[in-house]
Scaffold this motif. Structure first.
Motif, PDB file in Angstrom:
ATOM      1  N   TYR A  41      39.889  38.454  46.021  1.00  0.00           N
ATOM      2  CA  TYR A  41      38.812  39.095  45.818  1.00  0.00           C
ATOM      3  C   TYR A  41      38.243  39.237  47.575  1.00  0.00           C
ATOM      4  N   ASN A  42      37.627  40.322  47.692  1.00  0.00           N
ATOM      5  CA  ASN A  42      37.140  39.678  49.028  1.00  0.00           C
ATOM      6  C   ASN A  42      34.754  40.309  49.043  1.00  0.00           C
ATOM      7  N   CYS A  43      34.342  40.374  49.395  1.00  0.00           N
ATOM      8  CA  CYS A  43      32.703  39.750  48.927  1.00  0.00           C
ATOM      9  C   CYS A  43      32.679  41.167  49.299  1.00  0.00           C
ATOM     10  N   ARG A  44      33.480  42.490  50.424  1.00  0.00           N
ATOM     11  CA  ARG A  44      32.839  43.710  51.846  1.00  0.00           C
ATOM     12  C   ARG A  44      33.486  44.076  51.570  1.00  0.00           C
ATOM     13  N   MET A  45      33.967  45.027  52.186  1.00  0.00           N
ATOM     14  CA  MET A  45      34.435  45.751  52.629  1.00  0.00           C
ATOM     15  C   MET A  45      36.194  45.609  53.045  1.00  0.00           C
ATOM     16  N   GLY A  46      36.863  46.025  53.479  1.00  0.00           N
ATOM     17  CA  GLY A  46      38.305  45.536  54.203  1.00  0.00           C
ATOM     18  C   GLY A  46      37.869  46.204  56.152  1.00  0.00           C
ATOM     19  N   ASP A  47      38.384  45.580  57.006  1.00  0.00           N
ATOM     20  CA  ASP A  47      38.669  46.219  58.405  1.00  0.00           C
ATOM     21  C   ASP A  47      40.414  45.497  58.448  1.00  0.00           C
ATOM     22  N   PRO A  48      40.294  46.698  58.682  1.00  0.00           N
ATOM     23  CA  PRO A  48      40.430  48.441  59.037  1.00  0.00           C
ATOM     24  C   PRO A  48      39.807  49.268  58.212  1.00  0.00           C
ATOM     25  N   GLU A  49      40.658  48.986  56.678  1.00  0.00           N
ATOM     26  CA  GLU A  49      40.467  50.251  55.358  1.00  0.00           C
ATOM     27  C   GLU A  49      38.769  50.994  55.559  1.00  0.00           C
ATOM     28  N   THR A  50      37.979  50.382  56.084  1.00  0.00           N
ATOM     29  CA  THR A  50      36.414  51.124  55.820  1.00  0.00           C
ATOM     30  C   THR A  50      36.581  52.920  56.687  1.00  0.00           C
ATOM     31  N   THR A  54      47.743  38.832  60.217  1.00  0.00           N
ATOM     32  CA  THR A  54      46.953  39.693  61.294  1.00  0.00           C
ATOM     33  C   THR A  54      45.548  40.472  60.417  1.00  0.00           C
ATOM     34  N   GLY A  55      44.429  40.406  60.530  1.00  0.00           N
ATOM     35  CA  GLY A  55      42.940  41.012  60.408  1.00  0.00           C
ATOM     36  C   GLY A  55      42.861  41.926  59.843  1.00  0.00           C
ATOM     37  N   GLY A  56      44.902  42.761  59.888  1.00  0.00           N
ATOM     38  CA  GLY A  56      45.258  44.342  59.917  1.00  0.00           C
ATOM     39  C   GLY A  56      45.004  44.711  61.391  1.00  0.00           C
ATOM     40  N   LEU A  79      32.955  44.722  46.407  1.00  0.00           N
ATOM     41  CA  LEU A  79      34.114  44.409  45.641  1.00  0.00           C
ATOM     42  C   LEU A  79      34.681  44.888  46.144  1.00  0.00           C
ATOM     43  N   TYR A  80      36.080  43.597  46.442  1.00  0.00           N
ATOM     44  CA  TYR A  80      37.325  44.490  47.421  1.00  0.00           C
ATOM     45  C   TYR A  80      38.212  43.595  46.692  1.00  0.00           C
ATOM     46  N   ALA A  81      38.815  44.372  46.097  1.00  0.00           N
ATOM     47  CA  ALA A  81      40.461  43.333  45.042  1.00  0.00           C
ATOM     48  C   ALA A  81      41.811  43.616  46.391  1.00  0.00           C
TER      49      ALA A  81
HETATM   50  N1  GLY Z   1      42.409  44.348  56.276  1.00  0.00           N
HETATM   51  C1  GLY Z   1      42.246  43.185  55.401  1.00  0.00           C
HETATM   52  C2  GLY Z   1      40.720  42.806  55.179  1.00  0.00           C
HETATM   53  O1  GLY Z   1      40.032  43.340  55.883  1.00  0.00           O
HETATM   54  O2  GLY Z   1      40.667  41.247  54.419  1.00  0.00           O
END
Ligand code: GLY
Ligand code: AMP
Length: 423
Positions: free
Chosen positions: A285-294, A225-227, A268-270
């Motif tokens: 890598y993501n170039c944004r914050m994570g969802d739901p980590e934020t 899932t997305g998280g 930067l999200y590793a």
């Molecule tokens: N929760 C993972 C992501 O935002 O890519």
């Protein structure tokens, strides 16, 4: 100051919530926002997603800072566009955002700069890809090169699944251009963690560590899932792992981008995978914050988010110190029935008017229509709570969940279990 937040998820709701705590911020616009941001008198939803129209809006409203939640506008060049119009925006340029928008770009970059990652090969034709899978065997991981709304990665436990994934992407073209090129990589074993930093092109400011729960069901089974939940800090990121990540991944990435003539500004999200022996590799890598980590990360942030991002956008991050609440924050996602395959929409959501201290309900897939709050997406809410321990944060988040109801709501009952096992 006037701030524009772009996006509509729980991450953007959390960003707006935190930005609104700054004494410097007078108004916050969210484009397009969600039912939760609509209901909050501190925010104003703006029904725009087209980047040209957003730039016109920011010019007309004299927005002082624009912050971007999701990857799509970044990959479309929103930062380049805003900068060309002298608008202050925080995020990577379209070229820098390729770290996320092209898996092939990211892998080649990591190899060139000796950043630890899984071995890989890139393919455009199915014959060669099938042959490579026959040679390597399973488990093996197939990734669409481009953005595929979180569905582009197939962790194939059998060769058949891997061949099917190749046919899906390279023969049937099910992801369109995003899947016209694939990366096939070695399967890595270990525990995942999310590591995010803020960078102004030169100075790096690490954020608190966190861990996501990508699978739909308890004990990490079911579809990706997305998280489904996250918490911060992540005990799996020990001091030793932390310094490895900074020295072997984060610094070489930021310096490598600068050396390649593509300086990186933004979040930067590793995505890390930490092996039993403590070795750390980069999954993505993501170039944004994570969802739901934020959501849990920002709940722990004591510093002024506006001041951090405003200075980062101006290239003045070296003047900034960041302070964290030492407690643990934990977010549990409530998803709609049928998520992730076929989320059911338009179910009415009931939230009790009962405030539980140190908790917050961030909205994602919600809409306010005809005086009702309705589900409008797969991930509906992220219930987030702070506690003195992971256990306390967990109990509180599940207590808050009891104040929320909608038909078919599904959520994991074990968010944080790995941290509990680690303690
Ligand atoms: N929760 C993972 C992501 O935002 O890519
Ligand atoms: P990504 O979008 O590249 O992070 O991949 C999504 C998910 O697939 C990750 O969170 C991992 O759970 C899994 N994954 C990706 N690459 C690998 C790999 N090389 N080995 C094992 N699992 C992986």
């Amino acid at each position: 100051m006037k701030v524009l937040v772009i996006g509509s998820g729980g991450r953007e709701h959390a960003m707006a919530w935190k930005l609104s705590q700054s004494s410097k911020v007078k108004s916050i616009f969210i484009a397009p926002g969600n039912g939760g941001t609509h209901l909050n008198p501190k925010f104003k939803n703006i029904d725009l997603t087209n980047i040209n129209l957003l730039a016109d809006f920011a010019t007309k409203e004299t927005i002082d800072l624009t912050v971007i939640g999701p990857e799509l506008p970044l990959s479309k060049g929103i930062v380049d566009l805003f900068k060309s119009k002298k608008l202050n925006i925080f995020g990577p340029t379209q070229r820098a955002a390729q770290l996320e928008s092209s898996k092939g770009f990211a892998k080649d970059f990591m190899y060139r700069h000796n950043i630890p990652t899984a071995k890989y090969k890139t393919f455009k034709t199915s014959d060669e890809a099938h042959q490579y899978i026959n040679e390597q065997g399973a488990p093996i991981v197939i990734k669409a090169d481009g953005l595929a709304s979180g569905k582009g990665v197939i962790v194939a436990m059998t060769e058949k699944e891997a061949h099917d994934a190749i046919n899906f992407m390279l023969v049937d073209n099910k992801f369109g251009d995003a899947g016209a090129k694939v990366v096939i990589e070695e399967f890595l074993e270990g525990e995942e963690a999310s590591f995010m930093v803020i960078c102004d092109g030169k100075t790096i400011l690490p954020l608190a560590t966190s861990q996501d729960h990508k699978r739909l069901l308890d004990r990490d089974i079911g579809p990706n899932t997305g998280g489904m939940g996250a918490y911060s800090p992540a005990p799996v990121v020990t001091e030793e792992v932390y310094s490895k990540v900074i020295n072997e991944i984060i610094h070489p990435t930021i310096h490598g981008m600068a050396k390649d003539g593509i300086p990186f500004t933004g979040f930067l999200y590793a995505g890390l995978i930490i092996a039993k022996n403590g070795n750390v590799k980069t999954l993505e890598y993501n170039c944004r914050m994570g969802d739901p980590e934020t959501q849990p990360i920002l709940m722990r942030l004591k510093s002024d988010l506006f001041e951090i991002l405003y200075n980062a956008a101006l290239g003045q991050l070296n003047s900034i110190k960041i302070e964290w609440d030492s407690r643990t924050a934990l977010a549990v996602v409530l998803a709609s029935a049928g998520y992730p395959e076929n989320p059911k929409l338009n179910d009415e959501i009931y939230i009790e008017d009962r405030l539980i201290p140190d908790s917050y309900i961030f909205h994602a897939g919600t809409i306010f229509k005809n005086n009702k709050l309705l589900t409008s997406g797969g991930r509906v809410l992220a219930v987030t709570a702070l506690g003195n321990s992971i256990k306390e944060a967990q109990s509180k988040a599940y207590e808050v969940i009891n104040t929320v109801k909608f038909n078919g709501a599904q959520y994991r009952k074990d968010i944080g279990y790995k941290a509990l096992n680690n303690n």
